[in-house]
Design a protein around this motif. Structure first.
Motif: not given
Lengths: 310, 800
Positions: A33-40, A280-285, A201-203, A233-237
């Protein structure tokens, strides 16, 4: 066990001989169980607060034995493989037993604090010899305040071992303070500083997360605290986020080390298995190259942040 | 030209690490000698044969080498020992170059020569003699592979550590004087006068053989020196010649002479008989006085000391042995088990780690070959710095050293009746066998009992259903192989099943006892080990050959195959039939007898795999059966005595025998289908330990290792990222401290990843030097058979 520890919660893995999550040889207890939804997120099975069935399409030979075994008729064999009707599934596990390729697994099992502590205690000698102990991870451990408190208190008072939590710090201040006395090592993620971006990004917004980190740094100087930045990469760097993280760390009252963790794709396949979406966005990372990680490390050091490798 | 240490190692390495070939010279010489000595008493006959072999076999000196003494005509040339058997060689030699693992190149001329030589040996070998006397029950148990003894049916003893300190201090001239004194003091009217007189005569002739051998190298070195233009090399060769004029006949005076002496003592037993595991013992101890003296006199620095150690290591790598096809299956990989034991305690229990202990690890880093093997005695007072160095070496994927826990081992030796002072002076043999250095005829690896098959027989009232003839499986035979122990359908509890199992084990241990004791007698009668007897304490004092009880300590120690397959099967019946009643005994037997055929059979098999506890997960329900199986094996051996006056002690390892014994074992209730691998040594069944290495260690710690003075082999595989920084190295060191706390007798680490192995399997040419541990010793991965490779790939990866 002396303390009545009948409290139960969903545990989705207990991993022994862990050596990358705090000092010494440790056992990691993963709470679901987690309140966040980090796409990665590499542990999507740890996001929901209830058990979840996973089916590995890669191993699947499409024999259909699970279809026949399922008492709820929740599984069917289609052109492109097995489909699980998750609304009909009651997680009875008949498919797990029926499958010959070990495709199925139910993640998340109700376990009492007592039961978990008993399991953790089994490796006592290894903790003693190595200075290791229990690490509670998730999901988000702070999302289970009562359970976490009892677990950590048991580990400290009953077993007398070192304790650590791996946390997003996304929790109420009082929850954090309640468990802090029983935690030796805090391994806290720091992902995005800008609250709008964090929410996007994280919700969740970032204020409380950063505040909690500040509490630990400033008000609990005797506790070991390590910040960990998963580099996506592309999210937080981007330079802005890097600068903001550095500024935040410098603003703390003591020097807090930062560890950079390179994004990896090990979690990717799990999404398919759980019928969850890996955007799909994270898939490309792609995983950042070693040179990129070194470059970032240098940037942080230039900005006055101590970078460590554990 | 002055060579640097590294240059020298590389130069010699190229000459050492070459493809394996067959050398027929020994076979020719021993046959000629035997033809000349018909009717002579065995000890004399053996000594004469050794004189002829050592006097006429081809010898060489590797360019750049600082030590001399070779086994065959070139490095890694395997010798033929027709005194032990002729039939397997005759029928198999043409397949040696092409068999699945353990290949040896052989020329048509060699085949023709051997065919002719072997004619002489028909009816005269150890194996012929054994075949003529072994009862039918033993022959049948061998044929169906419930027991085996590929080792002592076709080879000499091996499995010992020479008394190096004595030869270093006295030289063989000193030993000769000792023998002459003994002879002079013999009471000629005594009942044993004749036996002793003959023995001593043989020993004196053997010393002559040694003298001839060393002198030949002195001459060769002098001759080579004369032909060498390079002044530095000429000087080295001159020194080699001087060394060989001095040792091993006279006491060694310095470090270089000491190493040359050690190597002569180490290489001659490899030529005398083809015993495995002739080991170097505690070299960091007995070599230390020479090292220290030279260093203090400033005649030696650590670079030179290391260079000479490198040279010794490279010499060990020239040794190889040709196994029969059966042997190759059980001892897969060309390991010959030459082990050096480091660290440990002295007779007062004090730590003895010294500078040489460190250098011995450095030498392995320099040489990086399979031989020699290295054992480290882990104990509470071991210097942290040394343990860390050893851990780093193991974690770097060198697959050495293996670690032994002093506390439990010394206790196990004391339990076997050995006084504390001697117990503290133990060394390791090729796998996990522990013996007192220089004083022991260990009977190590003396046969093998398949526990999984004993279990299967207990499930069938002693009737064998499954047979593997070397090519095909026959799942439908019906043979009363073991004793009647009852129809399992009538068993009311686990106790009944355990009792039946135990009775089967006792029956086959008895067959082994018959076999091994007969073989012991035959070895003494036909092939007394005359050189061994010079270098093992007790033989000269007692006037008895090494094979005939001359050593101070004598054991017989058979191995066990599939102990965990047996214990997991017991645990499966306990849970599935007696406790949870998932299935009746009748249904279980039906499923087993059909090899889990059909839907229902497979369903049951899945249930047996997934819903039943397995050894290796720190789960008492499974672990207590393993505890029972090992203790039962120990108890089954109590009361037997060997012809050498020693006791039987079990050891729980089987090298790679789990593959071959697996073929011969029908389906088992742990969910294993007939013919599949058994568990590896004392390790959990492949892929059934799911909680990581700490849980495996916990499970194993429940087994009382103090009952097993020859130990068990515990292989633990780690992914390569186990130690990627200083912090993780510390954790790995602490892991080894824990193993010490838990009394884990033996552990060795395989650090590798499955992909590397798969790639090596597909592209062996790219991975020629990939070093892999195969149960107790190292082997080159590409030299293993495919199924053993598969097994290694399959073994659970303990990734972190």
């Amino acid at each position: 066990m002396r303390t009545p520890c009948k409290e139960q919660t969903n545990v989705f893995n207990i991993q022994k001989y862990s050596v990358h999550d705090g000092p010494g040889i440790r056992t990691i207890v993963f709470l679901q169980g987690c309140p966040l939804r980090c796409p990665w997120c590499a542990n999507p099975e740890g996001q929901p607060f209830t058990s979840v069935l996973s089916h590995n399409q890669n191993l699947c030979r499409r024999c259909g034995r699970c279809v026949a075994a399922c008492p709820k008729q929740a599984i069917c064999l289609e052109e492109d493989g097995i489909r699980v009707d998750r609304s009909a599934c009651d997680l009875c596990g008949a498919c797990v037993t029926a499958c010959r390729m070990d495709c199925y697994k139910v993640f998340g099992e109700k376990k009492s604090v007592e039961e978990v502590l008993k399991d953790v205690a089994k490796d006592e000698n290894f903790y003693f010899r190595s200075g290791g102990g229990l690490t509670v991870s998730g999901g988000e451990p702070l999302a289970h305040p009562q359970y976490l408190l009892q677990l950590l208190r048991g580990a400290k008072e009953e077993l007398g071992i070192s304790t650590a939590i791996e946390t997003t710090c996304c929790a109420g201040e009082e929850t954090l303070r309640a468990v802090a006395d029983y935690v030796d090592h805090f391994l806290c993620d720091i992902k995005l500083v800008d609250s709008g971006r964090s929410r996007e990004v994280l919700g969740v917004p970032s204020e409380q997360i950063l505040k909690n980190i500040r509490i630990l740094a400033d008000e609990y100087p005797q506790k070991s605290l390590l910040l960990r930045l998963p580099v996506i990469p592309g999210y937080n760097d981007d330079p802005e986020n890097i600068a903001a993280i550095a500024a935040f760390i410098r603003s703390l009252r003591r020097e807090i080390p930062l560890e950079l963790l390179a994004y990896h794709e090990f979690g990717k396949a799990k999404y398919t298995n759980l019928d969850m979406t890996y955007e799909p966005e994270i898939r490309r990372v792609a995983a950042p190259a070693e040179e990129r990680m070194a470059e970032l490390e240098k940037q942080f050091e230039t900005l006055g942040v101590k970078v460590v490798h554990t | 030209m002055k060579l640097s240490r590294k240059e020298r190692v590389e130069r010699i390495r190229k000459q050492v690490h070459i493809d394996r070939t067959v050398d027929t010279a020994r076979a020719r010489l021993v046959t000629e000698s035997y033809r000349e000595t018909e009717g002579m008493a065995s000890p004399l006959r053996r000594a004469k044969a050794l004189q002829k072999i050592l006097g006429e076999m081809p010898i060489y000196i590797h360019d750049g080498q600082l030590l001399v003494g070779n086994q065959g005509e070139r490095s890694r040339a395997g010798l033929i020992f027709p005194e032990f058997q002729w039939d397997a060689t005759l029928s198999e030699m043409e397949s040696w170059a092409t068999r699945p693992g353990d290949k040896f190149a052989i020329t048509p001329e060699q085949v023709a020569e051997l065919k002719e030589l072997l004619q002489y040996w028909k009816g005269r070998t150890v194996r012929d003699r054994a075949n003529s006397v072994l009862p039918e029950s033993v022959q049948r148990s061998l044929q169906y592979g419930i027991i085996s003894n590929a080792n002592y049916l076709m080879s000499g003893h091996g499995h010992f550590i020479p008394d190096f300190p004595k030869i270093l201090e006295k030289g063989f001239h000193g030993v000769r004087r000792e023998i002459e004194e003994r002879m002079a003091a013999l009471d000629q009217t005594a009942a044993d006068y004749y036996r002793k007189q003959i023995f001593y005569q043989g020993e004196l002739e053997t010393i002559k053989a040694v003298e001839i051998f060393a002198a030949r190298y002195a001459e060769l070195a002098e001759k080579t020196a004369a032909e060498t233009e390079d002044a530095d090399r000429r000087e080295e060769l001159a020194r080699i010649a001087r060394n060989c004029r001095r040792v091993p006949m006279e006491p060694a005076r310095d470090y270089w002479e000491a190493l040359q002496c050690i190597w002569f003592v180490q290489v001659i037993p490899q030529i005398e008989v083809n015993g495995l595991s002739v080991c170097l013992g505690r070299m960091d101890q007995y070599l230390y006085p020479y090292y220290l003296r030279d260093k203090q006199a400033e005649l030696l620095d650590d670079d030179k000391a290391l260079e000479l150690l490198d040279c010794l290591y490279l010499q060990t790598a020239t040794i190889t042995k040709i196994y029969s096809n059966e042997g190759a299956m059980i001892f897969a990989g060309p390991g010959v088990g030459q082990t050096i034991t480091l660290s440990g305690v002295d007779k007062n229990g004090k730590d003895v780690t010294n500078e040489l202990s460190y250098l011995c690890i450095d030498a392995d880093e320099d040489v990086r070959l399979m031989q020699p093997d290295i054992a480290v005695r882990n104990h509470p007072l071991i210097p942290e710095r040394f343990l860390k160095k050893c851990c780093a070496h193991a974690a770097a994927g060198r697959d050495k050293p293996k670690f032994f826990t002093d506390r439990v081992i010394i206790q196990s030796l004391q339990n076997a009746g050995i006084p504390l002072e001697d117990a503290r002076d133990y060394g390791d043999l090729g796998c996990s066998e522990i013996i007192v250095c220089g004083k022991t005829c260990s009977g190590g690896n003396m046969g093998n009992l398949c526990m999984a098959m004993c279990f299967d027989l207990a499930m069938h009232d002693g009737v064998q259903h499954w047979y593997y003839d070397g090519k095909d499986f026959h799942p439908d035979i019906h043979l009363q192989m073991g004793p009647h122990t009852g129809d399992p359908r009538t068993f009311r509890s686990m106790e009944d099943l355990r009792k039946a199992y135990s009775q089967q084990v006792r029956y086959f241990v008895k067959q082994l006892a018959i076999l091994d004791n007969v073989l012991d007698n035959i070895q003494t009668e036909l092939v007394p080990h005359v050189f061994y007897s010079l270098i093992v304490d007790g033989c000269i004092d007692s006037g008895r050959d090494f094979t005939g009880g001359g050593a101070i300590y004598n054991h017989t120690s058979p191995l066990a195959a599939g102990p965990i397959t047996a214990s997991d099967s017991l645990a499966a019946v306990k849970k599935a039939v007696f406790e949870d009643r998932m299935v009746s005994m009748e249904e279980l037997l039906r499923a087993l007898d059909s090899n889990f055929a059909g839907e229902s059979g497979e369903e049951l098999r899945q249930m047996l795999i997934k819903r039943v506890p397995k050894f290796g997960n720190d789960d008492d329900a499974a672990d207590e059966e393993a505890v029972f199986v090992v203790r039962d094996y120990y108890e089954s051996m109590q009361g037997y005595e060997n012809p050498r006056g020693g006791k039987w002690v079990p050891s729980v390892y089987n090298l790679t025998g789990n593959v071959g014994f697996g073929w011969r074992t029908g389906p088992t209730p742990d969910g294993r289908v007939g013919g599949e691998l058994l568990n590896d040594n004392i390790c959990p069944m492949q892929g059934r330990d799911l909680n990581g290495p700490t849980s495996v260690v916990k499970s194993l710690s429940k087994i009382d290792a103090s009952l097993l003075p020859q130990g068990y082999v515990f292989n633990l595989k780690f992914a390569p990222n186990i130690v990627n920084n200083e912090e993780n190295l510390k954790k790995f060191v602490s892991f080894n401290h824990s193993l010490n706390d838990y009394g884990i007798f033996h552990v060795q680490y395989n650090i590798l990843d499955g992909n590397t192995l798969l790639d090596a399997q597909q592209h062996p040419e790219k991975h020629k030097d990939l070093l892999i541990r195969v149960s107790g010793y190292s082997a080159y991965f590409v030299e293993l058979g495919k199924d053993v490779q598969d097994h290694l790939i399959h073994r659970t990866l303990h990734t972190i």
